[in-house]
Scaffold this active site. Structure first.
Site, PDB file in Angstrom:
ATOM      1  N   SER A 247      29.672  93.393  57.431  1.00 34.14           N
ATOM      2  CA  SER A 247      28.725  92.529  58.154  1.00 34.14           C
ATOM      3  C   SER A 247      27.412  93.196  58.549  1.00 34.14           C
ATOM      4  O   SER A 247      26.477  92.484  58.920  1.00 34.14           O
ATOM      5  CB  SER A 247      29.389  91.971  59.398  1.00 34.14           C
ATOM      6  OG  SER A 247      30.396  91.092  58.993  1.00 34.14           O
TER       7      SER A 247
HETATM    8  C1  59J Z   1      37.559  91.371  58.185  1.00 40.24           C
HETATM    9  C2  59J Z   1      36.621  91.606  55.224  1.00 40.24           C
HETATM   10  C3  59J Z   1      37.230  91.785  52.900  1.00 40.24           C
HETATM   11  C4  59J Z   1      36.582  91.567  51.596  1.00 40.24           C
HETATM   12  C5  59J Z   1      38.528  90.495  57.696  1.00 40.24           C
HETATM   13  C6  59J Z   1      37.857  92.195  59.240  1.00 40.24           C
HETATM   14  C7  59J Z   1      36.131  89.756  53.680  1.00 40.24           C
HETATM   15  C8  59J Z   1      36.065  89.293  52.312  1.00 40.24           C
HETATM   16  C9  59J Z   1      36.449  89.740  49.938  1.00 40.24           C
HETATM   17  C10 59J Z   1      39.776  90.471  58.227  1.00 40.24           C
HETATM   18  C11 59J Z   1      39.122  92.146  59.802  1.00 40.24           C
HETATM   19  C12 59J Z   1      40.081  91.296  59.279  1.00 40.24           C
HETATM   20  C13 59J Z   1      35.183  90.092  49.233  1.00 40.24           C
HETATM   21  S1  59J Z   1      35.774  90.453  62.411  1.00 40.24           S
HETATM   22  O1  59J Z   1      32.445  92.496  59.870  1.00 40.24           O
HETATM   23  O2  59J Z   1      34.954  89.491  58.261  1.00 40.24           O
HETATM   24  O3  59J Z   1      32.721  94.118  63.842  1.00 40.24           O
HETATM   25  O4  59J Z   1      33.241  93.470  65.766  1.00 40.24           O
HETATM   26  O5  59J Z   1      36.998  92.764  55.361  1.00 40.24           O
HETATM   27  O6  59J Z   1      35.744  88.999  54.592  1.00 40.24           O
HETATM   28  O7  59J Z   1      35.730  88.146  52.037  1.00 40.24           O
HETATM   29  O8  59J Z   1      41.318  91.301  59.816  1.00 40.24           O
HETATM   30  N1  59J Z   1      33.724  91.892  62.653  1.00 40.24           N
HETATM   31  N2  59J Z   1      34.728  91.258  59.622  1.00 40.24           N
HETATM   32  N3  59J Z   1      36.130  90.902  56.275  1.00 40.24           N
HETATM   33  N4  59J Z   1      36.630  91.021  53.955  1.00 40.24           N
HETATM   34  N5  59J Z   1      36.369  90.181  51.327  1.00 40.24           N
HETATM   35  C14 59J Z   1      34.145  90.684  62.003  1.00 40.24           C
HETATM   36  C15 59J Z   1      33.759  90.651  60.532  1.00 40.24           C
HETATM   37  C16 59J Z   1      32.488  91.410  60.481  1.00 40.24           C
HETATM   38  C17 59J Z   1      33.856  92.103  63.961  1.00 40.24           C
HETATM   39  C18 59J Z   1      34.626  91.206  64.845  1.00 40.24           C
HETATM   40  C19 59J Z   1      35.701  90.376  64.185  1.00 40.24           C
HETATM   41  C20 59J Z   1      35.229  90.626  58.523  1.00 40.24           C
HETATM   42  C21 59J Z   1      33.630  90.336  65.561  1.00 40.24           C
HETATM   43  C22 59J Z   1      36.198  91.410  57.634  1.00 40.24           C
HETATM   44  C23 59J Z   1      33.244  93.306  64.567  1.00 40.24           C
HETATM   45  O9  59J Z   1      31.519  90.906  61.044  1.00 40.24           O
END
Ligand code: 59J
Length: 581
Positions: free
Chosen positions: A292
């Protein structure tokens, strides 16, 4: 009457006389031959047997931090060697020698016997001059000393990956020691000496070539920030039971890397029991999916496209988006069914980001990512540095566009991520990275329009300061901006993502009144309570940014009104910016 015998045989007398004359003549000729005809040749041969050239080691250039603090220092050492042939006649002294060298007498004996015919073997390298002299004072025949230099690294593990080290012959083997070896090394000189038949030094004749000392090198890093970064990263790794981590601090105006640390690390002054994992300068040689944190770049591309402004709204309900058999998911529930662009960043909505990306197209994000250095060569040429990968699909399909927009399908280094955020911080201007101290900022290039960068600064400040923001990244007395990320790690062997191993990220900058420093924190596989970037890496960002701003004497831009008059301790500052510490 007496008769001379000779008179009886006059021919004999003449023969003897003739022979004598011939002998005298031969000797005379030989004298002339040696003294006159072959003189030069013979002197040359004689000298060759006693006159020797021995190298004078060149002093390796000092490596310092940006303020002149020593990071790599050459100290004189004594190396002891032996003419093993000669040592054979002093077998009775071997035990004494072993003790003086601190070696096992049996092992030394075996070595000396196995190499009995060698005229040069090392006994021990790199003793202090006092230790070396102590052994030489024993006057054991066949034991000699030579002067050398050895590197000492005063900051030890704190600068290990950055500075690297030299091998036993003082050639750069890792890090800056390797990258700038030619600059640092200098050229050894030559000294003429006379040695006897056994190689013992009799007389110093002359220096035929002076050693040319290596040149000193001032790095971009600030040792104080390096200590701070290393301490906070190490604490976080321990607290979170993490496998590894990296932290980078950059000066966004000059492009200088002010700190670069990794865990685990090692002591370069004692490299026994060194494991490869400790030696990795992860910030430059490990690549990962930015997750992200990438949304900051994708959102910049959306603003630059002219099609979007921060208050434009996107429906994110119900937190999933079906693309054929592929589902995009938001991990945490967003604060409402519809979010504006700032809200997409605050809630870190993968669905919202993807919808924006579909509108502007994958190529638009790709081009900005490329311009801002993601998956591109940094120009630093650090030993072992990786470039990462930014794939350019010939035809951007929805799934690729979506996953690129929220940080998957590309790989970057921590240095590249820090560089990208430094561009946002520097009002869209990109300055070449430097590991070397620069006197004035090199020419920068406007890679994002200034107004877009400034809008992003405000949005990323909201990511930290909004009611649902990443409050753990807040810094007392200052306004800062940034983005967290939590990325599932790809699991080796399978094509997919691991269920239970994550990389916690935070990238940010400050102070917002005039952004000066960008910091990236990478924590690999936290295994205790939590693993979200906002939980694990954001506090490290906060502590390191706080320390950096204080050490650099940056004026606070977020003091509560009562304290602004007489800038006292900024204890209540977090509350003033709506913080939820
Ligand atoms: C995620 C991913 C993996 C790869 C998902 C994190 C995807 C995806 C395929 C599940 C934990 C989890 C290409 S989460 O970074 O969305 O930083 O405070 O690893 O989505 O499609 O159990 N970050 N993270 N996704 N994958 N593929 C959020 C988010 C992010 C946070 C929290 C909650 C993911 C707010 C991550 C943070 O923004």
């Amino acid at each position: 009457m007496m008769k001379l015998e000779g008179a009886l045989y006059p021919w004999r007398f003449r023969v003897v006389l003739g022979l004598l004359a011939l002998m005298v003549g031969a000797i005379a000729w030989r004298i002339v031959d040696l003294q006159v005809v072959d003189r030069d040749f013979l002197i040359g041969q004689g000298d060759a047997r006693s006159l020797r050239h021995i190298p004078i080691p060149a002093h390796r250039g000092l490596i310092t931090d940006r303020n002149g603090e020593p990071l790599a220092v050459s100290t004189p050492v004594t190396t002891l060697w032996a003419n093993a042939k000669e040592l054979q006649v002093a077998k009775d002294k071997w035990t004494e020698l072993a003790h003086a060298l601190g070696q096992d007498p049996k092992a030394l004996k075996e070595r000396l016997e196995a190499q009995a015919n060698k005229e040069f073997i090392y006994l021990v390298r790199g003793l202090t001059p006092e230790q070396g002299q102590g052994v030489l004072d024993l006057k054991i025949p066949g034991v000699y000393g030579i002067e050398e230099f050895r590197r000492f690294y005063p900051a030890g593990e704190t600068t290990a990956h950055m500075v690297g080290f030299t091998d036993i012959d003082d050639h750069g083997r890792e890090g800056v020691e390797l990258a700038y070896d030619e600059w640092l090394a200098g050229v050894p000189g030559k000294r003429q000496v006379i040695k006897d038949r056994r190689g013992r030094l009799i007389k110093d004749v002359q220096v035929t070539k002076n050693a040319k000392a290596g040149k000193p090198l001032a790095l971009s890093i600030d040792l104080r920030l390096q200590y701070l970064a290393n301490r906070e990263l190490r604490n976080a790794i321990i607290e979170n039971g993490a496998k590894a981590g990296s932290l980078v601090i950059m000066d966004v105006k000059t492009g200088e890397i002010l700190a670069m640390v990794n865990q685990p690390t090692y002591n370069p002054n004692n490299r026994r029991n060194l494991q490869p994992a400790m030696m990795r300068n992860r910030a430059m040689i490990d690549v990962f999916e930015p997750g992200s944190t990438m949304k900051a770049i994708s959102m910049s591309a959306a603003l630059e496209s002219g099609r979007w402004k921060p208050t434009d709204k996107v429906e994110v309900y119900p937190g999933t988006l079906q693309l054929g058999k592929y589902t995009i998911r938001d991990v945490s529930r967003s604060e409402g069914p519809v979010l504006d662009l700032t809200g997409i960043l605050i809630n870190s909505s993968n669905v919202g980001m993807s919808k924006v990306a579909f509108d502007i197209g994958g190529e638009t994000i790709y081009h900005l990512a490329q311009k801002i250095g993601l998956g591109q060569p940094t120009g630093l040429d650090f030993p072992g540095e990786r470039v990462g990968n930014l794939p350019n699909y010939r035809e951007w399909r929805k799934a690729e566009t979506a996953t690129l927009s929220y940080g998957y399908g590309l790989s970057v280094t921590a240095i590249q991520l820090a560089h990208a955020f430094s561009v946002l911080a520097n009002n869209g201007r990109m300055t070449p990275l430097s590991l070397i101290h620069v006197d004035e900022a090199p020419k920068s290039e406007q890679v994002i329009p200034e107004n877009v960068a400034k809008t992003m600064q405000t949005m990323l400040q909201q990511v930290i300061e909004a009611p649902r923001g990443v409050f753990r990244a807040q810094v007392p007395a200052y306004h800062v901006a940034g983005k967290s990320g939590t990325a599932r790690k790809t699991s080796v062997g399978t094509k997919g993502y691991a269920e239970n191993s994550y990389r916690s990220l935070f990238a940010g900058f400050g102070p917002m009144s005039d952004p000066r420093y960008a910091i990236v924190v990478v924590i690999d596989e936290p295994s205790k309570a939590g693993y979200f970037g906002g939980l694990v890496s954001a506090p490290v960002f906060s502590k390191v940014m706080s320390g950096t701003l204080r050490l650099m004497n940056i004026t606070p831009d977020n003091l509560p009104p009562t304290q602004q008059a007489n800038a006292g301790p900024p204890a209540a500052a977090v509350k003033a910016n709506g913080g939820r510490g």
